[in-house]
Write a protein that holds these residues in place. Structure first.
Motif, PDB file in Angstrom:
ATOM      1  N   HIS A  93       0.050   6.263  -5.983  1.00  0.00           N
ATOM      2  CA  HIS A  93       0.167   4.798  -5.939  1.00  0.00           C
ATOM      3  C   HIS A  93       1.115   4.334  -4.831  1.00  0.00           C
ATOM      4  CE1 HIS A  93      -1.987   5.080  -9.695  1.00  0.00           C
ATOM      5  NE2 HIS A  93      -0.991   5.758 -10.242  1.00  0.00           N
ATOM      6  N   GLY A  94       1.050   5.015  -3.688  1.00  0.00           N
ATOM      7  CA  GLY A  94       1.831   4.588  -2.532  1.00  0.00           C
ATOM      8  C   GLY A  94       3.282   5.010  -2.534  1.00  0.00           C
ATOM      9  N   LEU A 111       0.815  -1.216   0.000  1.00  0.00           N
ATOM     10  CA  LEU A 111       0.000   0.000   0.000  1.00  0.00           C
ATOM     11  C   LEU A 111       0.845   1.261   0.000  1.00  0.00           C
ATOM     12  CD1 LEU A 111      -2.648  -1.088   2.670  1.00  0.00           C
ATOM     13  CD2 LEU A 111      -2.774  -1.357   0.186  1.00  0.00           C
ATOM     14  N   SER A 132      -6.986  10.920  -3.992  1.00  0.00           N
ATOM     15  CA  SER A 132      -7.596   9.938  -3.107  1.00  0.00           C
ATOM     16  C   SER A 132      -7.003   8.560  -3.382  1.00  0.00           C
ATOM     17  CB  SER A 132      -9.112   9.907  -3.316  1.00  0.00           C
ATOM     18  OG  SER A 132      -9.681  11.149  -2.990  1.00  0.00           O
ATOM     19  N   GLY A 133      -6.645   7.850  -2.309  1.00  0.00           N
ATOM     20  CA  GLY A 133      -6.074   6.520  -2.457  1.00  0.00           C
ATOM     21  C   GLY A 133      -4.596   6.488  -2.760  1.00  0.00           C
ATOM     22  N   SER A 134      -3.942   7.641  -2.720  1.00  0.00           N
ATOM     23  CA  SER A 134      -2.511   7.689  -3.047  1.00  0.00           C
ATOM     24  C   SER A 134      -1.641   7.167  -1.903  1.00  0.00           C
ATOM     25  CB  SER A 134      -2.094   9.117  -3.400  1.00  0.00           C
ATOM     26  OG  SER A 134      -2.331   9.996  -2.312  1.00  0.00           O
ATOM     27  N   GLY A 135      -2.218   7.109  -0.690  1.00  0.00           N
ATOM     28  CA  GLY A 135      -1.473   6.585   0.448  1.00  0.00           C
ATOM     29  C   GLY A 135      -1.000   7.625   1.441  1.00  0.00           C
ATOM     30  N   HIS A 149      -5.343  17.502   0.396  1.00  0.00           N
ATOM     31  CA  HIS A 149      -5.555  17.437  -1.045  1.00  0.00           C
ATOM     32  C   HIS A 149      -5.810  18.842  -1.599  1.00  0.00           C
ATOM     33  CE1 HIS A 149      -9.605  17.451   0.700  1.00  0.00           C
ATOM     34  NE2 HIS A 149      -9.965  18.077  -0.395  1.00  0.00           N
TER      35      HIS A 149
END
Length: 257
Positions: free
Chosen positions: A219-220, A19, A39-42, A202
């Motif tokens: 992407h983490g 992750l 969002s979801g980038s870690g 953000h």
């Protein structure tokens, strides 16, 4: 290095999935380091991973912390040298304990008690801009606004004598006025208290206003790490370019006649 908190190679995994992958960050006293990404980038997971406050099933497979050049374990920093301000502050308080109880409990870990503790609590609550300090302290979390609770979280960090503050999306649930007041307070404490801050957000407007250095995640991984002026003038990574393009589009729409 003196007055620094350094993270090296933080890697977080859930089962067979990585992750967060090899994150390096350095926070310096007296400055604000922004951590941005979609969002979801870690980015929030990275913030939690610094203090090893991870969701169930997520494990740290690598990562070393140094405070002033000396290796330390996350558990020794939590609530002491490093404090955390979360996005939803209401969830951070015990709902059946008053804010005064939280403050006294924080000082008790430093062996500060009695009249000295009560004086320090009142002074600190006023320092973070909470008026009518006794009323606030005798309240429970559900009786106060999100902006007031964010200020109280910072007050608890100051009472703990924390040198570094991790702020995970602290302004996202606040209205524009409360957001501006919170950032005013944060910037003042960075100067007055020599506080080092990791500001996870953000909102590129917040970054432009408050940050000195910026790390961009995707992407983490960190895909770009530069000072704030260089990021806005000449973003290198596609992710930074996308974030800035969206920010400029929204800004133009907000100020269009």
């Amino acid at each position: 290095m003196k007055d620094t908190l350094t993270l090296q190679g933080l890697t977080l995994r859930h089962q067979q999935r990585t992750l967060v992958d090899g994150i390096d960050l350095t926070l310096s006293a007296g400055s604000i380091h922004g951590l941005v990404g979609g969002s979801g980038s870690g980015k929030s997971l990275t913030c939690a991973g610094i203090l090893d406050l991870l969701p169930p099933g997520v494990q740290r497979s690598a990562g070393i912390l140094h405070l002033d050049g000396h290796r330390v374990e996350p558990a020794r920093l939590r609530g002491r040298d490093v404090a955390l301000v979360v996005q939803n502050p209401r969830s951070a308080f015990n709902p059946v304990r008053s804010l005064r109880h939280h403050a006294l409990e924080t000082l008790d870990t430093r062996h500060v008690r009695g009249s000295e503790a009560h004086r320090l609590i009142l002074d600190t609550v006023r320092e973070v801009g909470l008026e009518d300090a006794d009323r606030v302290l005798d309240s429970f979390a559900f009786q106060l606004s999100g902006g007031m609770l964010q200020r109280m979280m910072i007050a608890l960090a100051l009472l703990a004598d924390s040198r570094f503050l991790l702020a995970d999306e602290p302004t996202s649930d606040l209205d524009v006025v409360a957001q501006a007041r919170f950032l005013d307070l944060l910037e003042r404490l960075v100067v007055d208290r020599n506080l080092g801050v990791l500001l996870v957000t953000h909102d590129m407007g917040v970054v432009a206003r408050s940050c000195d250095q910026v790390s961009v995640m995707a992407h983490g991984r960190i895909v770009e790490q530069v000072d704030v002026h260089r990021l806005f003038e000449s973003p290198h990574s596609p992710e930074a370019q996308t974030l800035l393009a969206a920010h400029r589009t929204l800004t133009r729409e907000a100020y269009a006649p």
